[in-house]
Design a protein around this motif. Structure first.
Motif, PDB file in Angstrom:
ATOM      1  N   CYS A  99      49.287  -8.743  53.171  1.00 48.23           N
ATOM      2  CA  CYS A  99      49.251  -8.443  54.517  1.00 48.23           C
ATOM      3  C   CYS A  99      47.395  -7.325  54.653  1.00 48.23           C
ATOM      4  O   CYS A  99      47.984  -7.237  54.207  1.00 48.23           O
ATOM      5  N   ILE A 100      47.059  -8.160  55.435  1.00 43.68           N
ATOM      6  CA  ILE A 100      45.585  -7.602  55.570  1.00 43.68           C
ATOM      7  C   ILE A 100      45.206  -7.304  56.556  1.00 43.68           C
ATOM      8  O   ILE A 100      44.317  -5.975  56.586  1.00 43.68           O
ATOM      9  N   ILE A 101      45.893  -6.960  57.606  1.00 47.02           N
ATOM     10  CA  ILE A 101      45.892  -6.293  59.211  1.00 47.02           C
ATOM     11  C   ILE A 101      47.054  -5.698  59.588  1.00 47.02           C
ATOM     12  O   ILE A 101      48.097  -7.344  59.890  1.00 47.02           O
ATOM     13  N   GLY A 102      47.406  -4.974  59.781  1.00 45.94           N
ATOM     14  CA  GLY A 102      49.549  -4.850  60.335  1.00 45.94           C
ATOM     15  C   GLY A 102      50.117  -4.125  59.049  1.00 45.94           C
ATOM     16  O   GLY A 102      50.505  -3.489  58.163  1.00 45.94           O
ATOM     17  N   LYS A 103      51.203  -4.882  60.076  1.00 43.69           N
ATOM     18  CA  LYS A 103      52.691  -3.567  58.958  1.00 43.69           C
ATOM     19  C   LYS A 103      53.967  -5.667  59.416  1.00 43.69           C
ATOM     20  O   LYS A 103      54.079  -5.664  60.147  1.00 43.69           O
ATOM     21  N   ILE A 104      53.674  -5.441  57.998  1.00 47.31           N
ATOM     22  CA  ILE A 104      55.198  -6.907  57.735  1.00 47.31           C
ATOM     23  C   ILE A 104      55.951  -6.325  57.183  1.00 47.31           C
ATOM     24  O   ILE A 104      56.477  -5.285  55.859  1.00 47.31           O
ATOM     25  N   ARG A 105      57.469  -7.148  56.834  1.00 46.97           N
ATOM     26  CA  ARG A 105      58.915  -6.851  56.091  1.00 46.97           C
ATOM     27  C   ARG A 105      59.056  -7.951  55.277  1.00 46.97           C
ATOM     28  O   ARG A 105      58.891  -9.112  55.866  1.00 46.97           O
ATOM     29  N   LEU A 106      59.106  -8.497  53.919  1.00 43.43           N
ATOM     30  CA  LEU A 106      59.263  -9.456  52.866  1.00 43.43           C
ATOM     31  C   LEU A 106      60.962  -9.309  52.364  1.00 43.43           C
ATOM     32  O   LEU A 106      60.722  -8.438  51.907  1.00 43.43           O
ATOM     33  N   TYR A 107      61.543 -10.210  53.177  1.00 48.38           N
ATOM     34  CA  TYR A 107      62.497 -10.255  52.234  1.00 48.38           C
ATOM     35  C   TYR A 107      62.865 -11.454  51.475  1.00 48.38           C
ATOM     36  O   TYR A 107      62.305 -12.859  51.652  1.00 48.38           O
ATOM     37  N   LEU A 108      63.613 -10.811  50.646  1.00 49.96           N
ATOM     38  CA  LEU A 108      63.690 -11.860  49.508  1.00 49.96           C
ATOM     39  C   LEU A 108      65.589 -12.356  49.302  1.00 49.96           C
ATOM     40  O   LEU A 108      66.195 -10.862  49.737  1.00 49.96           O
ATOM     41  N   ARG A 109      65.611 -13.233  49.700  1.00 52.68           N
ATOM     42  CA  ARG A 109      67.569 -13.803  49.974  1.00 52.68           C
ATOM     43  C   ARG A 109      68.033 -13.040  48.861  1.00 52.68           C
ATOM     44  O   ARG A 109      68.335 -13.341  47.624  1.00 52.68           O
ATOM     45  N   PRO A 110      69.662 -12.965  48.853  1.00 52.07           N
ATOM     46  CA  PRO A 110      70.600 -12.438  47.818  1.00 52.07           C
ATOM     47  C   PRO A 110      70.341 -13.485  46.934  1.00 52.07           C
ATOM     48  O   PRO A 110      70.610 -14.266  47.137  1.00 52.07           O
ATOM     49  N   GLU A 111      70.292 -12.985  45.560  1.00 56.83           N
ATOM     50  CA  GLU A 111      71.109 -14.763  44.625  1.00 56.83           C
ATOM     51  C   GLU A 111      71.762 -14.567  44.384  1.00 56.83           C
ATOM     52  O   GLU A 111      72.233 -15.547  43.306  1.00 56.83           O
ATOM     53  N   VAL A 155      56.441 -13.657  45.262  1.00 54.98           N
ATOM     54  CA  VAL A 155      57.036 -13.670  45.915  1.00 54.98           C
ATOM     55  C   VAL A 155      57.874 -14.757  43.759  1.00 54.98           C
ATOM     56  O   VAL A 155      56.897 -15.575  44.156  1.00 54.98           O
ATOM     57  N   PRO A 156      58.860 -14.587  43.362  1.00 51.24           N
ATOM     58  CA  PRO A 156      59.485 -15.208  41.802  1.00 51.24           C
ATOM     59  C   PRO A 156      59.196 -16.514  42.325  1.00 51.24           C
ATOM     60  O   PRO A 156      59.837 -17.304  43.279  1.00 51.24           O
ATOM     61  N   ARG A 157      58.980 -17.413  41.775  1.00 54.07           N
ATOM     62  CA  ARG A 157      58.805 -18.468  41.438  1.00 54.07           C
ATOM     63  C   ARG A 157      60.890 -19.515  41.952  1.00 54.07           C
ATOM     64  O   ARG A 157      60.988 -18.892  41.174  1.00 54.07           O
ATOM     65  N   GLY A 158      60.761 -20.169  43.319  1.00 53.13           N
ATOM     66  CA  GLY A 158      62.760 -20.563  43.270  1.00 53.13           C
ATOM     67  C   GLY A 158      63.054 -19.358  44.172  1.00 53.13           C
ATOM     68  O   GLY A 158      64.220 -19.797  44.742  1.00 53.13           O
ATOM     69  N   ARG A 159      61.774 -18.573  44.628  1.00 51.99           N
ATOM     70  CA  ARG A 159      63.273 -17.106  45.141  1.00 51.99           C
ATOM     71  C   ARG A 159      63.655 -17.430  47.035  1.00 51.99           C
ATOM     72  O   ARG A 159      61.557 -17.990  47.456  1.00 51.99           O
ATOM     73  N   TRP A 160      63.929 -17.357  47.402  1.00 55.63           N
ATOM     74  CA  TRP A 160      63.822 -17.947  48.658  1.00 55.63           C
ATOM     75  C   TRP A 160      63.577 -16.399  49.662  1.00 55.63           C
ATOM     76  O   TRP A 160      63.998 -15.240  49.330  1.00 55.63           O
ATOM     77  N   HIS A 161      62.899 -16.146  50.553  1.00 58.95           N
ATOM     78  CA  HIS A 161      62.191 -15.345  51.234  1.00 58.95           C
ATOM     79  C   HIS A 161      61.710 -16.126  52.603  1.00 58.95           C
ATOM     80  O   HIS A 161      61.885 -16.908  53.270  1.00 58.95           O
ATOM     81  N   ARG A 162      61.268 -14.461  53.202  1.00 54.59           N
ATOM     82  CA  ARG A 162      60.876 -14.945  55.293  1.00 54.59           C
ATOM     83  C   ARG A 162      60.741 -13.745  55.006  1.00 54.59           C
ATOM     84  O   ARG A 162      60.133 -12.713  54.209  1.00 54.59           O
TER      85      ARG A 162
END
Length: 129
Positions: A65-77, A96-103
């Motif tokens: 996050c360069i400017i602002g405020k965000i939430r990074l979510y990792l999908r349950p394994e 974010v780990p390799r192969g980990r689903w995220h949004r």
């Protein structure tokens, strides 16, 4: 070689083995060679495809996050687990780990930078639990 400024928000960089860096227009889906560095303005959740999960099977990804405020979510394994939420504010990043689903979801309009090897990356529509 002439060195000129590059608009980070209109271009991307490709980092290649051997030390070469190519800058130019954002690549299309077929241009997946080398590590990609992208910066972008995100005004709404639609700008960060918050309704989709994303995965990069070939490499980890730095989301910053360069400017602002965000939430990074990792999908349950595993079934029954909760999404993992990582809050990022201006000047912070997460790997974010390799192969980990995220949004990503936005708290406010933000400027984001991401670095990954996009080869094989996929999106999957998020379904509500």
């Amino acid at each position: 070689m002439t060195v000129t400024p590059i608009d980070l928000f209109a271009s991307s960089f490709r980092l290649h083995q051997g030390g070469e860096i190519h800058a130019g227009k954002r690549p299309t889906g077929s241009d997946q060679d080398g590590w990609q560095v992208r910066a972008f303005h995100a005004k709404t959740d639609a700008d960060v495809h918050a309704d989709h999960w994303e995965v990069h099977p070939e490499a980890e990804e730095v989301v910053s996050c360069i400017i602002g405020k965000i939430r990074l979510y990792l999908r349950p394994e595993r079934p029954g687990q909760e999404e993992e939420e990582i809050r990022l504010t201006a000047g912070t990043a997460a790997v974010v780990p390799r192969g980990r689903w995220h949004r990503i979801e936005l708290d406010i309009p933000s400027n984001i930078m991401a670095v990954t090897l996009p080869r094989g990356s996929r999106l999957e529509k998020r379904t509500e639990a």
